[in-house]
Write a protein that holds these residues in place. Structure first.
Motif, PDB file in Angstrom:
ATOM      1  N   LEU A 217      -4.080  -7.653  12.796  1.00 51.97           N
ATOM      2  CA  LEU A 217      -3.232  -6.612  12.220  1.00 51.97           C
ATOM      3  C   LEU A 217      -1.810  -6.676  12.760  1.00 51.97           C
ATOM      4  CD1 LEU A 217      -5.657  -3.561  12.495  1.00 51.97           C
ATOM      5  CD2 LEU A 217      -5.088  -4.875  10.437  1.00 51.97           C
TER       6      LEU A 217
ATOM      7  N   SER B 191       1.939  -1.075  12.319  1.00 54.77           N
ATOM      8  CA  SER B 191       2.018  -0.321  11.059  1.00 54.77           C
ATOM      9  C   SER B 191       3.453  -0.095  10.590  1.00 54.77           C
ATOM     10  CB  SER B 191       1.306   1.023  11.195  1.00 54.77           C
ATOM     11  OG  SER B 191       1.915   1.797  12.202  1.00 54.77           O
ATOM     12  N   ASP B 192       4.422  -0.162  11.494  1.00 53.99           N
ATOM     13  CA  ASP B 192       5.819   0.054  11.116  1.00 53.99           C
ATOM     14  C   ASP B 192       6.600  -1.257  10.997  1.00 53.99           C
ATOM     15  OD1 ASP B 192       5.760  -0.549  13.815  1.00 53.99           O
ATOM     16  OD2 ASP B 192       7.208   1.006  14.383  1.00 53.99           O
TER      17      ASP B 192
ATOM     18  N   HIS C   9       1.027   0.624   0.991  1.00 55.47           N
ATOM     19  CA  HIS C   9       1.322   0.628   2.424  1.00 55.47           C
ATOM     20  C   HIS C   9       2.401   1.675   2.668  1.00 55.47           C
ATOM     21  CE1 HIS C   9       1.614  -1.096   6.439  1.00 55.47           C
ATOM     22  NE2 HIS C   9       2.933  -1.065   6.309  1.00 55.47           N
ATOM     23  N   THR C  10       2.041   2.769   3.277  1.00 57.94           N
ATOM     24  CA  THR C  10       2.942   3.895   3.556  1.00 57.94           C
ATOM     25  C   THR C  10       3.787   4.283   2.334  1.00 57.94           C
ATOM     26  OG1 THR C  10       4.670   2.467   4.509  1.00 57.94           O
ATOM     27  CG2 THR C  10       3.049   3.408   6.035  1.00 57.94           C
TER      28      THR C  10
END
Length: 185
Positions: free
Chosen positions: A46, A49-50, A142-143
């Motif tokens: 992974l 996330s940002d 994604h977001t």
């Protein structure tokens, strides 16, 4: 030269190091002008996330042992399937094609040899063969924005074995593609 069969489970780790090294040292992929601008945004598993787009992720999907010998579990080689894909928010077909073509160029390797010295001083030789097995393309949210995964599943056959009578840090003969072996920690 004594070469025990198998490596007591190091093929997956050897393959992970090999993929990470190939992708992170690919100068065009990592932004050398005119480059594709990843600047090291390459992740096993992974990504944060940002993380800024585009970036590359890779992960093992499965593996099959070849010629497992008796109760020791020693094997001749392991045949892996690895997903290697670029995630991008761009839907520009020319840019996406350029990125996926570069991933294919980097990951399609008929023969590569890596020699490394383990913490206990033993010398390991790993031989890799990597071919594109099938294309990969899908999108996800994604977001709050749509991103595309573009890449492929690669079939990577890895054979790792300990070489008992080679001095650490010296290359072995027989690298068939004519390139120098890569030394990993």
């Amino acid at each position: 030269m004594t070469m025990p069969v198998g490596s007591a489970g190091s093929e997956d780790l050897d393959t992970d190091m090999w993929i990470d090294n190939r992708l992170k040292t690919a100068t065009y992929l990592n932004g050398v002008s005119p480059g594709l601008g990843l600047n090291g945004r390459i992740y096993g598993g992974l990504a944060p996330s940002d993380e800024e787009f585009p970036y590359v992720v890779w992960a093992m999907q499965s593996g099959t042992d070849y010629a497992v010998f008796g109760a020791t579990g020693a094997r001749l080689a392991v045949d892996f399937l690895y997903q290697v894909s670029m995630l991008t928010a761009s839907n520009d077909p020319a840019h996406v094609k350029m990125m996926t073509d570069e991933l294919t160029r980097i990951m399609s390797v008929p023969h590569d040899t890596v020699i490394r010295t383990a913490e206990d001083g033993s010398v390991w030789n790993s031989v890799f063969s990597s071919t594109r097995h099938m294309p990969l393309s899908f999108s996800e949210n994604h977001t709050g924005r749509t991103v595309w995964h573009k890449g492929a599943i690669y079939r990577i056959t890895t054979q790792s074995f300990m070489v008992s009578d080679v001095t650490p840090g010296t290359p072995m003969a027989g690298v068939s593609d004519g390139s120098s072996p890569v030394y990993l920690p």
